[in-house]
Design a protein around this motif. Sequence first.
Motif, PDB file in Angstrom:
ATOM      1  N   THR A  27       0.827  -1.211   0.000  1.00  0.00           N
ATOM      2  CA  THR A  27       0.000   0.000   0.000  1.00  0.00           C
ATOM      3  C   THR A  27       0.857   1.254   0.000  1.00  0.00           C
ATOM      4  OG1 THR A  27      -1.729  -1.170   1.212  1.00  0.00           O
ATOM      5  CG2 THR A  27      -1.845   1.222   1.224  1.00  0.00           C
ATOM      6  N   THR A  29       3.935   1.571  -1.042  1.00  0.00           N
ATOM      7  CA  THR A  29       4.630   1.678  -2.335  1.00  0.00           C
ATOM      8  C   THR A  29       3.684   2.238  -3.391  1.00  0.00           C
ATOM      9  OG1 THR A  29       5.954  -0.251  -1.733  1.00  0.00           O
ATOM     10  CG2 THR A  29       6.011   0.434  -4.032  1.00  0.00           C
ATOM     11  N   ALA A  30       2.460   1.736  -3.425  1.00  0.00           N
ATOM     12  CA  ALA A  30       1.480   2.230  -4.396  1.00  0.00           C
ATOM     13  C   ALA A  30       1.123   3.690  -4.118  1.00  0.00           C
ATOM     14  CB  ALA A  30       0.219   1.367  -4.352  1.00  0.00           C
TER      15      ALA A  30
ATOM     16  N   GLU B   3      -0.288  -0.063 -13.175  1.00  0.00           N
ATOM     17  CA  GLU B   3       0.921   0.402 -12.511  1.00  0.00           C
ATOM     18  C   GLU B   3       0.761   0.344 -11.000  1.00  0.00           C
ATOM     19  OE1 GLU B   3       2.050   4.504 -13.222  1.00  0.00           O
ATOM     20  OE2 GLU B   3       3.406   4.346 -11.510  1.00  0.00           O
ATOM     21  N   LEU B   4      -0.403   0.779 -10.504  1.00  0.00           N
ATOM     22  CA  LEU B   4      -0.663   0.759  -9.061  1.00  0.00           C
ATOM     23  C   LEU B   4      -0.605  -0.665  -8.515  1.00  0.00           C
ATOM     24  CD1 LEU B   4      -3.554   3.265  -8.236  1.00  0.00           C
ATOM     25  CD2 LEU B   4      -1.217   3.308  -7.439  1.00  0.00           C
ATOM     26  N   LEU B   5      -1.206  -1.593  -9.251  1.00  0.00           N
ATOM     27  CA  LEU B   5      -1.224  -2.992  -8.830  1.00  0.00           C
ATOM     28  C   LEU B   5       0.190  -3.564  -8.807  1.00  0.00           C
ATOM     29  CD1 LEU B   5      -3.043  -5.393  -8.067  1.00  0.00           C
ATOM     30  CD2 LEU B   5      -3.165  -5.980 -10.491  1.00  0.00           C
ATOM     31  N   ARG B   7       2.977  -1.839  -8.439  1.00  0.00           N
ATOM     32  CA  ARG B   7       3.658  -1.215  -7.297  1.00  0.00           C
ATOM     33  C   ARG B   7       3.283  -1.943  -6.010  1.00  0.00           C
ATOM     34  NH1 ARG B   7       6.050   3.976  -7.343  1.00  0.00           N
ATOM     35  NH2 ARG B   7       6.109   4.881  -9.413  1.00  0.00           N
ATOM     36  N   PHE B   8       1.987  -2.223  -5.852  1.00  0.00           N
ATOM     37  CA  PHE B   8       1.501  -2.908  -4.656  1.00  0.00           C
ATOM     38  C   PHE B   8       2.147  -4.277  -4.514  1.00  0.00           C
ATOM     39  CE2 PHE B   8      -1.427  -3.767  -1.250  1.00  0.00           C
ATOM     40  CZ  PHE B   8      -1.706  -5.121  -1.341  1.00  0.00           C
ATOM     41  N   THR B  44      10.016   1.242  -5.015  1.00  0.00           N
ATOM     42  CA  THR B  44       9.519   2.476  -5.640  1.00  0.00           C
ATOM     43  C   THR B  44      10.519   3.044  -6.630  1.00  0.00           C
ATOM     44  OG1 THR B  44       8.294   2.979  -3.635  1.00  0.00           O
ATOM     45  CG2 THR B  44       8.600   4.782  -5.189  1.00  0.00           C
TER      46      THR B  44
END
Lengths: 140, 113
Positions: A27, A29-30, B3-5, B7-8, B44
């Motif tokens: 979470t 990181t996102a 992208e969010l997924l 990163r998660f 990140t």
Amino acid sequence: MKVRFDTEDLQQTKWYEYCLRFFFGGTVTALTGVIARKFGPGIGGLFLAFPAIFPAAASLMEKEQKEKKAKAGLDGSVRGREVAANDAAGTAMGTVGLMVFAILVWLLIDRYPAWIVLLGSTVAWFVAAASTWYAQLKLR
Amino acid sequence: MTELLLRFLIGGSVVTSFAALGSSLKPRRFAGLFGAAPSVALATLSMTIVKNGRQYAGVESRSMIAGAIAFFLYASCVCWILLRFKFSTLVVTASAMTVWFGVALGLWFVVLK
């Protein structure tokens, strides 16, 4: 005081504790990406050193100690807080390494291949953090 | 969304790996070092370099210095309060987040802006 591998704690860690760490780590990181997109890399970068999993990890540690003492018929509140405080002290020393990591990446990321900078900075994190731990051991 | 997924998933994996490594080390204070492992940063920055380039990652790293200083003060506060008062760890660690936010944003505003 020798540093050693001891997989007892690792084996006793419950599956949901791993899930918690995965969730909080993923979470943050996102969210860092979202924050950087909205407010810029200056603000987003702050969250690269956000203590995301620390509250959950420290609380679980306190809970484990309380349960351990309760099994022996004792009150584990004080011991639980001591264990969490000890972990916090270790984490504080780890942040010295985190500062070294950040400085090295900032200074070198433009000059050398990214994978070398990130790998080298991670090694530097460990060396700086472990050195800080060793120094406090000698000073105690 | 993809992208969010990503990163998660990557962030969660890296953080869990470092946490598992820390859990297998003794003494406990040494294992605590891994509570400040650059796991979120590695996940990140890797993705940032691919998407936005190295200069962008450099700017994020500069701000990370301020975040790390704030993290140091946060962890030190938590340790100090837990040893002296009877509050639960969750209450202390959650409340002390104000220290992290105050120091991190303050440093950014005064020094880095």
